[in-house]
Design a protein around this motif. Structure first.
Motif, short mmCIF file in Angstrom:
data_model
loop_
_atom_site.label_atom_id
_atom_site.label_comp_id
_atom_site.label_asym_id
_atom_site.label_seq_id
_atom_site.Cartn_x
_atom_site.Cartn_y
_atom_site.Cartn_z
N LYS A 60 14.23 29.27 -54.00
CA LYS A 60 15.46 28.59 -53.55
C LYS A 60 15.58 28.68 -52.04
N ARG A 61 15.44 29.90 -51.53
CA ARG A 61 15.59 30.12 -50.08
C ARG A 61 14.59 29.30 -49.30
N LYS A 62 13.35 29.29 -49.75
CA LYS A 62 12.30 28.57 -49.02
C LYS A 62 12.58 27.07 -49.03
N ILE B 292 13.49 35.10 -35.50
CA ILE B 292 14.53 34.16 -35.86
C ILE B 292 14.82 34.34 -37.33
N LYS B 293 16.08 34.29 -37.67
CA LYS B 293 16.45 34.51 -39.07
C LYS B 293 15.57 33.67 -39.98
N SER B 294 15.12 34.25 -41.03
CA SER B 294 14.09 33.61 -41.84
C SER B 294 14.50 32.24 -42.37
N HIS B 295 15.77 32.09 -42.70
CA HIS B 295 16.15 30.81 -43.28
C HIS B 295 16.18 29.70 -42.24
N HIS B 296 16.33 30.07 -40.99
CA HIS B 296 16.29 29.07 -39.94
C HIS B 296 15.01 29.27 -39.15
N HIS C 46 34.24 35.78 -42.48
CA HIS C 46 33.17 36.58 -43.07
C HIS C 46 31.84 35.86 -42.88
N PRO C 47 30.75 36.62 -42.83
CA PRO C 47 29.44 35.96 -42.77
C PRO C 47 29.19 35.14 -44.03
N PHE C 48 28.45 34.06 -43.86
CA PHE C 48 28.11 33.22 -45.00
C PHE C 48 26.61 32.92 -44.89
N PRO C 49 25.85 33.14 -45.94
CA PRO C 49 24.39 33.02 -45.80
C PRO C 49 23.94 31.58 -45.62
N GLY C 50 22.84 31.40 -44.90
CA GLY C 50 22.28 30.07 -44.67
C GLY C 50 22.06 29.28 -45.96
N PRO C 51 21.47 29.89 -46.99
CA PRO C 51 21.24 29.15 -48.24
C PRO C 51 22.52 28.90 -49.03
N GLY C 52 23.64 29.35 -48.50
CA GLY C 52 24.94 29.00 -49.06
C GLY C 52 25.17 29.44 -50.49
N ALA D 43 23.96 28.48 -53.08
CA ALA D 43 22.78 28.46 -53.97
C ALA D 43 22.37 29.87 -54.37
N ILE D 44 22.50 30.83 -53.45
CA ILE D 44 22.06 32.18 -53.80
C ILE D 44 23.20 33.00 -54.43
N ARG D 45 24.33 32.32 -54.66
CA ARG D 45 25.42 32.97 -55.41
C ARG D 45 25.57 32.27 -56.76
N VAL E 257 37.64 43.81 -44.94
CA VAL E 257 36.32 43.88 -45.58
C VAL E 257 35.30 43.03 -44.82
N TRP E 258 34.04 43.36 -45.03
CA TRP E 258 32.95 42.63 -44.36
C TRP E 258 32.73 41.27 -45.01
N GLN E 259 32.73 41.27 -46.33
CA GLN E 259 32.53 40.04 -47.08
C GLN E 259 33.20 40.13 -48.43
N SER E 260 33.67 39.00 -48.94
CA SER E 260 34.18 38.96 -50.30
C SER E 260 33.93 37.56 -50.84
N GLY F 276 21.63 47.96 -54.25
CA GLY F 276 21.80 46.51 -54.40
C GLY F 276 21.72 45.85 -53.04
N THR F 277 21.66 44.53 -52.98
CA THR F 277 21.87 43.84 -51.71
C THR F 277 23.27 43.27 -51.77
N ILE F 278 23.76 42.75 -50.68
CA ILE F 278 25.11 42.21 -50.68
C ILE F 278 25.14 40.93 -51.52
N GLU F 279 24.25 40.01 -51.20
CA GLU F 279 24.13 38.80 -52.01
C GLU F 279 23.39 39.15 -53.30
N TRP F 280 23.57 38.31 -54.31
CA TRP F 280 22.90 38.61 -55.57
C TRP F 280 21.47 38.08 -55.62
P1 XMP Z 1 21.82 41.02 -48.22
O1 XMP Z 1 22.05 40.15 -49.41
O2 XMP Z 1 20.40 40.98 -47.76
O3 XMP Z 1 22.67 40.38 -47.06
O4 XMP Z 1 22.31 42.41 -48.41
C1 XMP Z 1 22.97 40.99 -45.84
C2 XMP Z 1 23.85 40.07 -45.02
O5 XMP Z 1 23.10 38.91 -44.64
C3 XMP Z 1 23.67 37.74 -45.18
N1 XMP Z 1 22.55 36.91 -45.63
C4 XMP Z 1 22.09 35.86 -44.95
N2 XMP Z 1 22.52 35.31 -43.82
N3 XMP Z 1 20.83 33.69 -44.01
C5 XMP Z 1 21.90 34.21 -43.36
O6 XMP Z 1 22.28 33.68 -42.32
C6 XMP Z 1 20.33 34.18 -45.15
O7 XMP Z 1 19.36 33.69 -45.70
C7 XMP Z 1 21.02 35.33 -45.65
N4 XMP Z 1 20.82 36.10 -46.74
C8 XMP Z 1 21.79 37.06 -46.70
C9 XMP Z 1 24.55 38.20 -46.31
O8 XMP Z 1 25.60 37.29 -46.55
C10 XMP Z 1 25.03 39.52 -45.80
O9 XMP Z 1 26.10 39.39 -44.89
#
Ligand code: XMP
Length: 508
Positions: free
Chosen positions: A291-293, A338-342, A384-390, A392-394, A427-430, A503-507
């Motif tokens: 998904k991420r790729k 550079i962040k892997s998703h970008h 709050h931070p929001f992951p690049g793959p949005g 999809a990874i939730r 909180v950092w994220q919810s 665990g990681t933050i995202e699932w």
């Molecule tokens: P994890 O899930 O690895 O997440 O514990 C740590 C922090 O990074 C965010 N995250 C991302 N941010 N692109 C981003 O810009 C991504 O692919 C990505 N994956 C995770 C996550 O929301 C958390 O804050």
């Protein structure tokens, strides 16, 4: 300005930050930058950072000796001290015992660097090599039990050196020591603030960009928004922001971004509706990494297509922060992580673009302060931070339009309630996660067999480690009630009580 020369220490950025906290501008350059770079900047003072190397190693990083003839005050920290000693003819040796952690510093000379410091003060050490003999012209300023020369100076040439780290919080009077260096020894005035940062950066961006154009990938997050507004302030319509709606955004996201950038800031914004494209590529895909790729790859493709339509584009503006480049800024090489998703590396090459990263020296809280100076609303600066793959990874399992809609509605309720209860800023994220299973329930008098939503809320400082938040039961109750009553297709809500690690933050 105070120029920090980086020898690869994990604390380098902290040094620059501490100086900025004293309201004096500070910038970092890698130790392999040409000497002319230092001359050109003509700083009021130079700080040589620590670093992981040893002056005994072959090819250990060094610096042009001419630096000592510039008549600019110098402060060497840890490796910087060993390097000064080595280059000026003193003796450095491998310490029998590595010294790491707390030490008591006893001051021998209170006249300048240690003015108004206690006789004995706690400092933070982290070194393997130590000074056995000072170079000619140096006197001892302080010592510890293990380091006979924990601080030294050649007061005529204004060269100072510390074996410990004044920039870390564990060094109790570190800030005062840096203050003495910056004000008493370098003669700086505390006149710098975010306003002057904006003036300086916009001037620099203008110079760099010239008559060309700049593109910026806008995500709606803090970093890219602040970058866009800052670059826009510098070059106006020569900036085009591209916002890719990948169909994986939160409720109302796209509208919010459009409203703010177009209406508030009058920024050239190109919104690309690509949700169809993304969803098609994600069809049948369950594996998180795939998904991420797919999402990363598709994003780059779309971005490139759009960027190519703009004539005269030579630069890509990116909201890279210091923590993003922490391992790459140093002398080891020019390639920024550079962040892997970008993964824009390939894009830069293909399109022959150069990077503009105006935030690369800053920490997150400094970026927020900068955002405030630029007039960006708090609501955005404290997002709050929001992951690049949005989403999809939730959306654990396959990503479909229907499943995304369920998740989006649940997520909206989580955010609304978290905000209403005052927990958002704490909180950092919810967020909500949609699970790929159904469970049995009973609603009214009927059996149901529907989806499960998991709620996740974590505390974290940098996203590297995290702890789950002990949200009040009443709040969890309200979340559960609202989600089950308002989101069709959900009959069960669970709360994630896993920290990171394991665990990681995202699932996904
Ligand atoms: P994890 O899930 O690895 O997440 O514990 C740590 C922090 O990074 C965010 N995250 C991302 N941010 N692109 C981003 O810009 C991504 O692919 C990505 N994956 C995770 C996550 O929301 C958390 O804050």
């Amino acid at each position: 300005e105070i120029l920090v020369i980086d020898f690869g220490s994990q604390y380098t950025q902290l040094i620059a930050r501490r100086v900025r906290e004293l309201k004096v501008y500070s910038e970092i350059i890698p130790c392999n930058a040409p000497f002319s770079e230092i001359e050109k900047r003509n700083p009021s003072g130079i700080i040589l950072s620590g670093g992981p190397a040893s002056v005994f190693e072959k090819d250990s990083p060094s610096i042009d000796r001419k630096i000592f003839n510039l008549e600019i005050p110098i402060l060497g920290i840890c490796y910087g001290m060993q390097l000064i000693t080595h280059l000026l003819g003193g003796k450095v040796s491998r310490a029998e015992k590595r010294e790491y952690g707390k030490a008591i510093l006893k001051i021998d000379d209170f006249s300048d660097l240690f003015a108004e410091i206690k006789n004995e003060t706690v400092v933070w050490m982290s070194h393997a090599d130590k000074i056995n003999e000072m170079p000619e012209g140096f006197i001892r300023l302080a010592h510890t039990e293990n380091s006979p020369y924990a601080a030294m100076a050649d007061k005529v040439r204004k060269i100072y050196a510390l074996q410990f780290h004044p920039e870390v919080v564990h060094t109790e009077e570190g800030k005062k020591i840096l203050k003495n260096f910056v004000f008493k020894i370098c003669g700086c005035k505390p006149t710098w603030n975010m306003h002057s940062f904006v003036e300086r950066e916009t001037e620099e961006i203008r110079k760099k960009v010239g008559k060309y154009k700049v593109v910026c990938a806008l995500s709606g997050g803090v970093d890219s928004t602040v970058t866009a507004v800052l670059v826009h302030k510098a070059i106006g319509d020569a900036l085009t922001c591209i916002f890719v709606d990948n169909g994986l955004l939160r409720a109302g996201e796209r509208e919010k971004v459009e409203e703010m950038l177009r209406n508030n800031f009058h920024i050239n914004l190109k919104v690309v509706d690509a949700s169809e494209r993304f969803l098609k590529r994600l069809k049948g895909v369950h594996d998180p990494e795939r998904k991420r790729k797919i999402i990363g790859g598709e994003f780059i493709k779309i971005f490139e297509e759009e960027a190519k339509k703009i004539e005269g584009v030579k630069f890509l503006a990116q909201g890279t922060l210091y923590p993003d480049v922490i391992e790459s800024i140093s002398f080891k090489g020019p390639s920024a992580t550079i962040k892997s998703h970008h993964n824009v590396g390939g894009l830069l090459k293909r399109m022959k673009l150069k990077l503009i990263e105006p935030l690369r020296e800053l920490f997150k809280d400094e970026v927020r302060e900068l955002g405030k100076e630029l007039g960006i609303p708090e609501e955005i600066l404290y997002r709050h931070p929001f992951p690049g793959p949005g989403l999809a990874i939730r959306c654990v399992g396959e990503v479909t339009r229907e499943r995304l809609e369920i998740l989006r509605q649940a997520d909206k309720i989580v955010l609304e309630e978290i905000k209403k209860s005052g927990w958002y800023k704490k909180v950092w994220q919810s967020f909500a996660v949609l699970l790929p299973i159904r469970t049995v329930g009973v609603m009214g008098d009927e059996r149901t067999y529907e989806h499960v939503i998991a709620i996740r809320a974590v505390h974290s400082v940098d996203g590297m480690t995290a702890d789950w938040v002990k949200l009040p039961h009443e709040l969890l109750e309200r979340l559960s009630n609202r989600i089950i009553n308002e989101v069709k297709g959900v009959n069960r809500v669970v709360y994630d009580i896993t920290s990171k690690p394991p665990g990681t933050i995202e699932w996904e």
